[in-house]
Design an enzyme around this catalytic site. Structure first.
Site, short mmCIF file in Angstrom:
data_model
loop_
_atom_site.label_atom_id
_atom_site.label_comp_id
_atom_site.label_asym_id
_atom_site.label_seq_id
_atom_site.Cartn_x
_atom_site.Cartn_y
_atom_site.Cartn_z
N THR A 237 64.98 136.41 84.47
CA THR A 237 63.73 136.98 84.01
C THR A 237 63.88 138.49 83.93
O THR A 237 64.89 139.04 84.35
CB THR A 237 62.60 136.63 84.99
N ARG A 265 56.96 122.74 84.76
CA ARG A 265 57.43 123.58 85.87
C ARG A 265 57.07 125.03 85.62
O ARG A 265 57.27 125.56 84.56
CB ARG A 265 58.95 123.41 86.03
#
Length: 265
Positions: A237, A265
């Protein structure tokens, strides 16, 4: 893998350490001191274009929140490492979904979206949640509907030829590795059901097609398999923190999640 909250907190704590070894307060006793220390932009990974976008925004007078959104949105547009924005990290169904969060250090308010489909601007959607709702998190199709109703463009397909090719190759190899454990598939790619009988232990799947899941050697083999599978290019990320010219702080993060994750998820 760090959670969205952890990816927000790590750079904030780092900033606190860098700015003051004895206090978590940002030192801004006078306008001159603020001018000397700020603005400041910190990001995870060498995502220089994202940092440059945030810096240009804050240097031109935008707020810390707006600069964070500019930086993270740039990474989304570029598809940083294939783990941010559309076009990467397909789930088990071959679809890409987005997660993002923005935190305003002045108000301590947070806005976030998770599992957002059909809308590219995850960080911008998170900012809309922050600025225009009394909630913290919107998820799934409802997050998409909110973002579209607030003017973000869409709906659009978030997959790419690269993500679809990756998913097709994964399907051709029996959907391994995956994030399932203690289950038995009806075939190599499911549907799955929980292991309920001792006889199923020998054929049960624990995410990497490891047989005999209660055996120690098999467990270690499973761990090693996942260690090879997980990398910066399939699960990471961007996390960014900005301090603007006034000494106000904001943080944000954006990701398309873990490759081949279970949908939702």
């Amino acid at each position: 893998m760090p959670t969205l909250c952890q990816t927000i907190l790590y750079p904030v704590l780092l900033l606190s350490f860098l700015l003051s070894p004895t206090s978590s307060q940002i030192p801004c006793n006078s306008p001159q001191e603020v001018d000397r220390k700020f603005p400041l932009v910190i990001s995870t990974w060498p995502f220089r274009e994202a940092v440059r976008a945030a810096w240009n925004a804050v240097e031109n007078g935008l707020s810390a929140v707006d600069a964070v959104v500019e930086g993270c949105s740039t990474c989304e547009d570029l598809g940083c490492d294939g783990t941010v924005g559309p076009g990467g990290s397909p789930d088990e169904n071959g679809e890409t979904a987005l997660d993002a969060m923005v935190m305003d250090g002045m108000s301590m308010e947070v806005g976030a979206v998770a599992g957002m489909r059909f809308v590219k601007g995850a960080s911008k959607a998170a900012k809309l949640v922050l600025r225009h709702t009394k909630h913290t998190l919107l998820v799934g199709d409802q997050a998409s509907a909110f973002a579209l109703s607030m003017g973000l463009p869409g709906p659009t397909n978030l997959s790419s030829p690269e993500s679809q090719a990756k998913w097709t190759n994964w399907k051709e190899h029996g959907c391994q590795p995956n994030f399932r454990k203690n289950v038995v598939p009806d075939n190599g790619c499911g549907p799955y059901h929980p292991i309920t009988r001792a006889s199923e232990l020998e054929t049960g799947h624990s995410g990497s097609d490891i047989r005999g899941i209660v055996d120690t050697s098999s467990f270690l083999a499973n761990v090693n398999t996942w260690s090879k599978h997980i990398s910066r290019l399939n699960h990471d990320t961007i996390s960014m923190t900005v301090i603007d010219k006034l000494g106000h702080i904001a943080a944000g993060t954006s990701t398309n999640g873990a490759t081949f994750k279970i949908p939702g998820r």
